[in-house]
Design a protein around this motif. Structure first.
Motif, short mmCIF file in Angstrom:
data_model
loop_
_atom_site.label_atom_id
_atom_site.label_comp_id
_atom_site.label_asym_id
_atom_site.label_seq_id
_atom_site.Cartn_x
_atom_site.Cartn_y
_atom_site.Cartn_z
N ALA A 155 49.67 37.43 35.98
CA ALA A 155 48.46 36.91 35.31
C ALA A 155 48.68 35.53 34.72
CB ALA A 155 48.02 37.88 34.21
N ASP A 156 49.94 35.13 34.53
CA ASP A 156 50.25 33.81 33.98
C ASP A 156 50.18 32.72 35.04
OD1 ASP A 156 50.83 35.15 31.73
OD2 ASP A 156 52.89 34.43 31.52
N ASP A 157 50.26 33.14 36.30
CA ASP A 157 50.37 32.19 37.39
C ASP A 157 49.16 31.26 37.39
OD1 ASP A 157 52.03 32.14 40.27
OD2 ASP A 157 50.02 31.26 40.31
N LYS A 158 49.44 29.96 37.44
CA LYS A 158 48.33 29.00 37.37
C LYS A 158 47.50 29.01 38.64
CE LYS A 158 50.31 26.07 33.82
NZ LYS A 158 51.66 26.68 33.67
N GLY A 159 48.04 29.59 39.71
CA GLY A 159 47.24 29.75 40.92
C GLY A 159 46.18 30.83 40.75
N ILE A 160 46.44 31.79 39.86
CA ILE A 160 45.49 32.88 39.59
C ILE A 160 44.46 32.42 38.53
CG2 ILE A 160 45.26 35.28 38.79
CD1 ILE A 160 46.88 35.07 41.34
N TYR A 161 44.94 31.55 37.63
CA TYR A 161 44.13 31.10 36.49
C TYR A 161 42.68 30.74 36.85
CZ TYR A 161 42.49 27.52 33.16
OH TYR A 161 41.73 26.75 32.33
N PRO A 162 42.45 29.97 37.93
CA PRO A 162 41.05 29.60 38.21
C PRO A 162 40.14 30.81 38.46
CG PRO A 162 42.56 28.32 39.58
CD PRO A 162 43.38 29.38 38.91
N PHE A 163 40.76 31.97 38.76
CA PHE A 163 39.95 33.15 39.08
C PHE A 163 39.67 34.03 37.87
CE2 PHE A 163 41.93 31.78 42.97
CZ PHE A 163 40.88 31.85 43.88
N VAL A 164 40.24 33.68 36.71
CA VAL A 164 40.09 34.58 35.56
C VAL A 164 38.61 34.79 35.18
CG1 VAL A 164 40.68 34.99 33.14
CG2 VAL A 164 42.43 34.16 34.72
N PRO A 165 37.76 33.76 35.19
CA PRO A 165 36.34 34.03 34.90
C PRO A 165 35.76 35.08 35.86
CG PRO A 165 36.77 31.67 34.81
CD PRO A 165 38.02 32.30 35.33
N ASP A 166 36.13 35.02 37.14
CA ASP A 166 35.65 36.02 38.09
C ASP A 166 36.25 37.39 37.80
OD1 ASP A 166 34.22 34.07 39.44
OD2 ASP A 166 35.95 33.53 40.69
N ILE A 167 37.51 37.37 37.35
CA ILE A 167 38.19 38.63 37.01
C ILE A 167 37.45 39.31 35.85
CG2 ILE A 167 40.32 39.54 35.94
CD1 ILE A 167 41.87 37.49 37.69
N ILE A 168 37.04 38.51 34.87
CA ILE A 168 36.30 39.05 33.72
C ILE A 168 34.99 39.68 34.19
CG2 ILE A 168 35.06 38.44 31.59
CD1 ILE A 168 37.23 36.30 31.10
N LYS A 169 34.26 38.95 35.04
CA LYS A 169 32.98 39.47 35.53
C LYS A 169 33.20 40.74 36.35
CE LYS A 169 31.27 34.80 35.88
NZ LYS A 169 31.30 33.70 36.84
N TYR A 170 34.27 40.73 37.16
CA TYR A 170 34.52 41.84 38.07
C TYR A 170 34.80 43.14 37.32
CZ TYR A 170 36.60 44.47 41.94
OH TYR A 170 36.89 45.42 42.89
#
Lengths: 317, 495
Positions: B319-334
């Protein structure tokens, strides 16, 4: 308690005690040297004898036949390469304290840390140049402050008792070393005209153990060898005597191993119990009959055995 | 006091018309009353206190580690109650979502099947641990302790810059800074009703006890440190002390028939929960790095068997990976079916062709970061870079597009900071700490890090950053409360 933490506490206790003793020894040594005419051929000068007591004469980097007083003082105070210098000891005490901050509490740790920063800094150097005595006093006071905090803030649990065990075993060991080193000169037969000098030596021995005042009050007699040795070795109430230290070690070990009076928990406890009862029933004349030197040697051996057994029983798991 | 004070970016204390924001006004006035000499004097007391207490971190790079105190700035950062309310809601939401995400990644992987997050990003993340597949962790909590880095943009909006779900450090400075502030500026606390931070360690201990193995009614908790020479050792020791638990090193622990024990003076004693401040890779030489002497051989086995609680859990680095970071808003919605309360910083991914060309054409204005680096290492700050550095990063991005992300250079908000005997604006960020146990708790405050060199945007302590005490405000100040209360009638007096 974690074995690693117990070991650190034990050594922290030992190093702080040793540092305090060395500071006292150097301070008194310097004092005696300044006010008496000690000729050559009388054994080592009072400051220099610390090299023998701490068994670091071979590490002294300069010509040992005639070292300058200043060089010896610096070597025993500030030299990081010398494991027995006060700075080295405080630095090791501090490393041990750093690994046990959660056990000793923030006050004790801060004071150990502060003393270490002070000794490594320029203020200590300046104090030394202005007059070593004030530096040694600052070191003694800081060590006593650390002890005061330990006595007044720590619960009497394992943390406390490992610190105390280290402190008192070290106290016993150092006194043994001091007596061992000074004994040959102290016990030699002297001519009448040397008698005052011999008195100065015995007095300085008492002072380097903070025992001068207590001795005078308790013995109410002249300072002479049997009385002094009795006091330093066998007195049950003087807190720096060998018997007192052995009894405190014994007490702390009993608390640690949780044993009762009729049994002993480990070999160290047995050896100490034996030593304590020996000292309790010894007569000072008997020590002199056996030979003071021989007595001190066997005491030193006992001390090392206790230390080894503590190591084996509690730290090497 | 504030003459010559430059306004730039979003200033925390001053509005654009140079008047103090309402919640800063009392602090502003008291600082003027005090004057620079008095602040300087009190600042020195703070430094001395920290040095004597050994509140230090170890700097690597020389022949042996050097202990330094982190520069402490005596001017507190204030966060108003409404601002904090939003931050708190945002952080709770984010940490809950990240926790669900990590659980999903190591179990059903529905978020990958639904193509919300590209699967190859997960398997390429350096924090991803295959050993965690199908592993049940106590109470399904992975991220027990996290530190989420926030910044404020030119409009004063709080944005999430980075998630730290492995072993975030700094919380000891939050608690220590507060103690020191009370010591040097007791009267400032009269002006404000500041929410306390002291209960953090108590809350942390509750979280740790909560994740004890089943059937363990009075669990033994320990803090596992890599040792005295670790840069965050002070913090490890501080937390153990405050919780009243043992601070252990790997060598103090031993595995016996599937259980973890600590070596004590009375033999082996069982351990139930480990708060580990050691990276995944070093935890167990049998499962991960065989050359690690810091961990405990067989720990993974005990964890898998459910015999030990571990915080944080393994594999949270994904979850710390900056490659994943841009997807966190989508993760929250999901997972939560909610809109994110706190937004991300706009981020470009070289894996997307249009993003890549944008990045390569705008290196002078962007910040480029390696996805698996932290502590201010492995990054390019475009506006402050040389041509050679930009060329180096151009090659890196082209060779390894998975390995980097880029963001616009944000002028972090600035805060009055005491430098060279006067107050000047310096860029700051904020790392609040979040605990996840029976409930999610956000410590009211956090570590405000400040970039001390003029104009610098790098706040990391490893790069010369300092810290400030952070005051979350509530209700009326003690001084106001006293002014509002009626005076008792004076005792009668005769002639």
């Amino acid at each position: 308690m974690l074995s690693r933490v117990a070991e650190s506490l034990y050594w922290m206790g030992r190093y702080i005690e040793r540092a305090e003793n060395v500071a006292r020894l150097l301070d008194i040594g310097l004092f005696i040297e300044l006010d008496s005419e000690i000729g050559p051929g009388e054994g080592f000068a009072p400051v220099e004898i610390a090299l023998t007591i701490l068994a670091c004469r071979d590490d002294f980097p300069m010509d040992v036949s005639a070292p300058s007083r200043d060089a010896v003082l610096r070597f025993l105070t500030f030299d990081r390469a010398n494991h027995q210098s006060i700075l080295s000891m405080i630095s090791r005490a501090r490393e041990n304290a750093r690994g046990t901050q959660e056990a000793i509490g923030v006050d004790v740790w801060s004071e150990v840390n502060r003393l270490h920063l002070f000794l490594g800094g320029t203020r200590a150097q300046r104090k030394f140049v202005r007059g070593p005595s004030s530096l040694f006093n600052a070191i003694k006071n800081s060590c006593l402050l650390i002890d005061g905090m330990i006595q007044n803030t720590l619960p009497r649990d394992e943390v406390y008792h490992f610190l105390e065990l280290g402190r008192h075993l070290e106290r016993l060991d150092v006194l043994c070393r001091i007596l061992r080193a000074k004994c040959p000169v102290l016990t030699q037969q002297v001519e009448d005209h040397e008698a005052p000098m011999q008195l100065v030596r015995w007095t300085s021995l008492l002072r380097s153990c903070s025992a001068h005042g207590p001795f005078l009050r308790s013995e109410r007699e002249r300072i002479e060898p049997e009385g002094v040795i009795r006091f330093l070795v066998l007195d049950s109430e003087f807190p720096r005597s060998i018997r007192y230290s052995a009894a405190r070690c014994q007490e702390s070990l009993e608390s640690i191993s949780g044993g009762d009076e009729d049994a002993y928990g480990c070999e160290a406890e047995r050896i100490l119990g034996r030593l304590e009862s020996d000292l309790r029933y010894l007569d000072v004349a008997e020590i002199f009959d056996r030979g003071l030197l021989k007595f001190l040697d066997s005491l030193q051996v006992t001390c090392h055995r206790v230390s080894d057994e503590i190591q084996r029983c509690f730290f090497l798991m | 006091m504030f003459s010559g004070y430059n306004l730039a970016a979003y200033d925390e204390m001053f509005g654009s018309d140079r008047t103090p924001r309402p919640h800063y006004a009392p602090l502003h006035d008291r600082l003027i009353d005090l004057g620079p000499a008095e602040i300087e004097r009190r600042h020195k007391v703070a430094d001395l206190t920290m040095r004597n207490q050994g509140i230090t971190f170890t700097v690597y790079g020389r022949d042996q580690g050097v202990e330094r105190i982190i520069p402490f700035d005596p001017i507190p950062r204030l966060v108003s109650a409404p601002e904090w309310d939003r931050i708190e809601r945002g952080l709770k939401q984010r940490v809950r979502a990240l926790n669900l995400f990590i659980r999903d990644i190591y179990h059903n992987r529905s978020i990958l099947k639904d193509r919300v997050v590209p699967a190859e990003l997960i398997f390429g993340a350096s924090g991803y641990r295959r050993d965690c597949l199908g592993l049940r962790v106590p109470k399904d909590i992975y991220v027990h302790v996290s530190g989420i880095d926030l910044i404020r943009d030119a409009n004063g909006e709080y944005l999430v810059l980075e998630d730290n779900c492995r072993t975030p450090s700094g919380v000891s400075y939050v608690l220590k800074n507060r103690q020191v502030m009370k010591q040097i500026f007791p009267f400032l606390f009269e002006e404000y009703n500041v929410r306390p931070v002291d209960d953090y360690t108590d809350k942390l201990l509750s979280v740790l006890r909560y994740i004890a193995p089943d059937g363990c009614s009075d669990p033994t908790v320990v803090v596992l440190t890599p040792g005295m020479y670790n840069s965050a050792y002070y913090e490890h020791s501080f937390l153990a002390r405050q919780m009243g638990v043992d601070l252990v090193e790997g060598r103090d622990l031993v595995l016996d028939r599937g259980q973890i024990f600590r070596r004590t003076t009375r033999g082996l004693e069982r351990v139930d929960v480990i708060y580990r401040r050691l990276d995944d890779d070093f935890l167990d030489p049998l499962s991960f790095r065989p050359d690690s002497i810091l961990g405990v051989a067989g720990l993974m086995g005990a964890y898998r068997a459910g015999n030990i609680g571990l915080a944080n859990s393994l594999g949270t680095g994904v979850a710390d990976d900056k490659g994943i970071y841009p997807f966190v808003p989508d993760i929250i919605k999901y997972y939560l079916d909610e809109q994110p309360v706190l937004n991300n910083v706009e981020t470009f991914r070289p894996l997307v062709p249009s993003h890549r060309s944008h990045i390569l054409e705008n290196l002078e204005s962007l910040v480029v970061k390696a996805v698996d680096a932290s502590g201010g290492y492995g990054m390019l700050i475009g506006p402050a870079s040389t041509k050679a550095q930009r060329e180096e990063f151009r090659r890196k991005v082209e060779d390894n597009p998975r390995g980097y992300i880029a963001q616009p250079t944000i002028q972090l908000s600035r805060h009055p900071t005491f430098v060279d005997g006067h107050l000047d604006g310096r860029h700051v960020d904020l790392r609040p700490f979040v605990l996840y146990g029976e409930d999610v708790f956000v410590l009211p405050g956090g570590l405000t890090r400040v970039a001390l060199p003029e104009g610098s945007l790098v706040v990391n302590s490893s790069q010369g950053g300092g810290t400030k005490d952070t005051w979350v405000l509530q209700g009326t100040s003690p001084a106001d409360a006293r002014r509002a209360s009626t005076r008792p009638t004076a005792a009668e007096e005769g002639p």
